[in-house]
Design a protein around this motif. Structure first.
Motif, PDB file in Angstrom:
ATOM      1  N   ASN A   1       0.815  -1.217   0.000  1.00  0.00           N
ATOM      2  CA  ASN A   1       0.000   0.000   0.000  1.00  0.00           C
ATOM      3  C   ASN A   1       0.850   1.269   0.000  1.00  0.00           C
ATOM      4  O   ASN A   1       0.318   2.377   0.100  1.00  0.00           O
ATOM      5  CB  ASN A   1      -0.935   0.016   1.211  1.00  0.00           C
ATOM      6  CG  ASN A   1      -1.988  -1.076   1.147  1.00  0.00           C
ATOM      7  OD1 ASN A   1      -2.598  -1.293   0.103  1.00  0.00           O
ATOM      8  ND2 ASN A   1      -2.181  -1.782   2.256  1.00  0.00           N
TER       9      ASN A   1
ATOM     10  N   ARG B   1       2.759   4.534  -0.889  1.00  0.00           N
ATOM     11  CA  ARG B   1       2.462   5.575  -1.879  1.00  0.00           C
ATOM     12  C   ARG B   1       3.754   5.883  -2.637  1.00  0.00           C
ATOM     13  O   ARG B   1       4.685   6.437  -2.073  1.00  0.00           O
ATOM     14  CB  ARG B   1       1.936   6.827  -1.178  1.00  0.00           C
ATOM     15  CG  ARG B   1       0.646   6.594  -0.375  1.00  0.00           C
ATOM     16  CD  ARG B   1       0.371   7.738   0.577  1.00  0.00           C
ATOM     17  NE  ARG B   1       1.465   7.887   1.536  1.00  0.00           N
ATOM     18  CZ  ARG B   1       1.610   8.934   2.339  1.00  0.00           C
ATOM     19  NH1 ARG B   1       0.762   9.954   2.288  1.00  0.00           N
ATOM     20  NH2 ARG B   1       2.624   8.986   3.183  1.00  0.00           N
TER      21      ARG B   1
ATOM     22  N   ASN C   1      -0.644   1.685  -5.355  1.00  0.00           N
ATOM     23  CA  ASN C   1      -0.799   3.109  -5.061  1.00  0.00           C
ATOM     24  C   ASN C   1       0.337   3.896  -5.713  1.00  0.00           C
ATOM     25  O   ASN C   1       1.173   4.497  -5.044  1.00  0.00           O
ATOM     26  CB  ASN C   1      -0.798   3.324  -3.552  1.00  0.00           C
ATOM     27  CG  ASN C   1      -1.460   4.620  -3.157  1.00  0.00           C
ATOM     28  OD1 ASN C   1      -1.839   5.424  -4.015  1.00  0.00           O
ATOM     29  ND2 ASN C   1      -1.596   4.840  -1.866  1.00  0.00           N
TER      30      ASN C   1
ATOM     31  N   THR D   1       1.681   6.883  -8.228  1.00  0.00           N
ATOM     32  CA  THR D   1       1.376   8.167  -8.855  1.00  0.00           C
ATOM     33  C   THR D   1       2.432   8.479  -9.898  1.00  0.00           C
ATOM     34  O   THR D   1       3.626   8.349  -9.629  1.00  0.00           O
ATOM     35  CB  THR D   1       1.344   9.304  -7.805  1.00  0.00           C
ATOM     36  OG1 THR D   1       0.305   9.038  -6.857  1.00  0.00           O
ATOM     37  CG2 THR D   1       1.068  10.654  -8.467  1.00  0.00           C
TER      38      THR D   1
ATOM     39  N   ASN E   1       3.081  13.307   1.296  1.00  0.00           N
ATOM     40  CA  ASN E   1       2.207  12.707   0.285  1.00  0.00           C
ATOM     41  C   ASN E   1       2.709  11.388  -0.276  1.00  0.00           C
ATOM     42  O   ASN E   1       1.919  10.614  -0.827  1.00  0.00           O
ATOM     43  CB  ASN E   1       2.025  13.688  -0.874  1.00  0.00           C
ATOM     44  CG  ASN E   1       1.263  14.932  -0.471  1.00  0.00           C
ATOM     45  OD1 ASN E   1       0.251  14.846   0.209  1.00  0.00           O
ATOM     46  ND2 ASN E   1       1.745  16.094  -0.897  1.00  0.00           N
ATOM     47  N   PHE E   2       4.017  11.123  -0.161  1.00  0.00           N
ATOM     48  CA  PHE E   2       4.596   9.924  -0.781  1.00  0.00           C
ATOM     49  C   PHE E   2       5.535   9.207   0.188  1.00  0.00           C
ATOM     50  O   PHE E   2       6.226   9.838   0.980  1.00  0.00           O
ATOM     51  CB  PHE E   2       5.361  10.299  -2.051  1.00  0.00           C
ATOM     52  CG  PHE E   2       4.564  11.150  -3.006  1.00  0.00           C
ATOM     53  CD1 PHE E   2       3.532  10.611  -3.735  1.00  0.00           C
ATOM     54  CD2 PHE E   2       4.843  12.509  -3.132  1.00  0.00           C
ATOM     55  CE1 PHE E   2       2.791  11.392  -4.598  1.00  0.00           C
ATOM     56  CE2 PHE E   2       4.115  13.301  -3.984  1.00  0.00           C
ATOM     57  CZ  PHE E   2       3.074  12.745  -4.725  1.00  0.00           C
TER      58      PHE E   2
END
Length: 330
Positions: free
Chosen positions: A151, A153, A178, A180, A217-218
């Motif tokens: 999971n 990021r 997940n 991006t 965020n990551f």
């Protein structure tokens, strides 16, 4: 073996750099104990830089560029390799200080040659190439510093390039959902096919003012473009996370602070695919054969071109309009 063969030769003429397809002989090639009949070579950003003035790749001319090649051994003095072996050569100065893969015949030192696993065919190997070796090494290094949670990021920049595309496909193959991608929105469908969940454009990603610490965020990042985008990414990496740097298409400099490192304990690792040992490369090729989803690999753009059309491919790479991988079919 024919006495002459075609190769793309980069020469210095009247304070300019000229790249032309020429008839060459074995004496035009760099030294080495293994001669390979090329089948495929991939076109990389580094190859494009090799064809222009002040590209920072080639220092001695004339030179045949091409930093990777897949083919079949014609002759070898090696005690383990043999005639007819399917092999791949990446890094080690190929196409930079030693004549490279944009040639029908390639000659290299024996120790540069890696025998391909049976489950990796020639086209797959060429699609992977140096870009894939770099992507897999980046993933491997992130795994060493903690990447394991499916999971997690993960951000991949320069996502439509060879390294970025293969990194996303491999991460998806390994079960990471997940992901991006930092890329133009027009590439959304392509990147989602590879396994990206979200796509962010560079314009919306870059803030007007980069703060030393921002929202986390990551968890992990594979950066293929370098430059000031790295400065914007570091403050967004989660506590204990990390970033692998493996490209500089957007520049070699960025400004940051020590705060993401000492207050969030993040790790930055540099990825080099040039000087990797053959043991490491063999491990990577076996991993590609065993773990990379064939269906996802098939979605990576891998258009075939001839040596005669390489100039247009190089132009698209330099202009930033190139996606996926272009393979030169020899």
């Amino acid at each position: 073996m024919n006495k002459t063969f075609k190769a793309l030769v980069v020469e210095e003429k009247e304070d300019d750099i000229v790249a032309k397809l020429k008839e060459c002989e074995l004496t035009d090639l760099g030294e080495g104990g293994t001669i390979i009949k090329a089948v495929y070579t991939g076109v990389n950003y580094k190859d494009a830089l090799a064809t222009i003035k002040n590209g920072g790749v080639i220092r001695n001319y004339p030179m045949i560029p091409g930093i990777d090649v897949v083919g079949e051994i014609i002759e070898t003095t090696d005690l383990i390799l043999k005639k007819g072996d399917r092999v791949v050569v990446t890094g080690n100065g190929l196409g930079v200080t030693h004549t490279g893969g944009f040639s029908e015949i390639v000659r290299v030192p024996n120790e540069w040659v890696v025998k391909l696993p049976e489950m990796v065919d020639d086209k797959k190997a060429a699609t992977i190439g140096t870009a894939g070796i770099t992507a897999l090494q980046a993933i491997s290094q992130l795994e060493k510093i903690g990447l394991s949670d499916k999971n997690a990021r993960i951000l991949v920049t320069g996502a439509t390039g060879g390294v970025g595309s293969i990194a996303i496909a491999m991460l998806k193959s390994l079960g990471y959902d997940n992901i991006t991608a930092l890329s133009r929105k027009k590439n959304e469908a392509y990147l989602q096919q590879l396994g990206a969940k979200d796509i962010i454009g560079l314009e919306e990603f870059m803030p007007e003012k980069i703060k030393p610490l921002q929202k986390q965020n990551f968890d992990y990042v594979i950066d293929t473009i370098g430059g000031e985008s790295v400065a914007a990414i570091l403050p967004q990496i989660n506590y204990g996370g990390g970033i692998a740097l493996c490209g500089n298409a957007s520049g070699i400099k960025f400004s940051t602070t020590v705060l993401p490192f000492i207050l969030r304990g993040i790790t930055m690792v540099g990825i080099d695919s040039v000087q990797l040992s053959n043991d490491v490369k063999t491990t990577i090729w076996n991993r590609i054969g065993n773990e990379l989803d064939e269906a996802l690999l098939a979605k990576i753009s891998n258009e075939e071109e001839s040596l005669e059309n390489i100039e247009s491919v190089v132009t698209s790479l330099l202009e930033g309009s190139h996606s996926g991988r272009t393979l030169i079919k020899i």
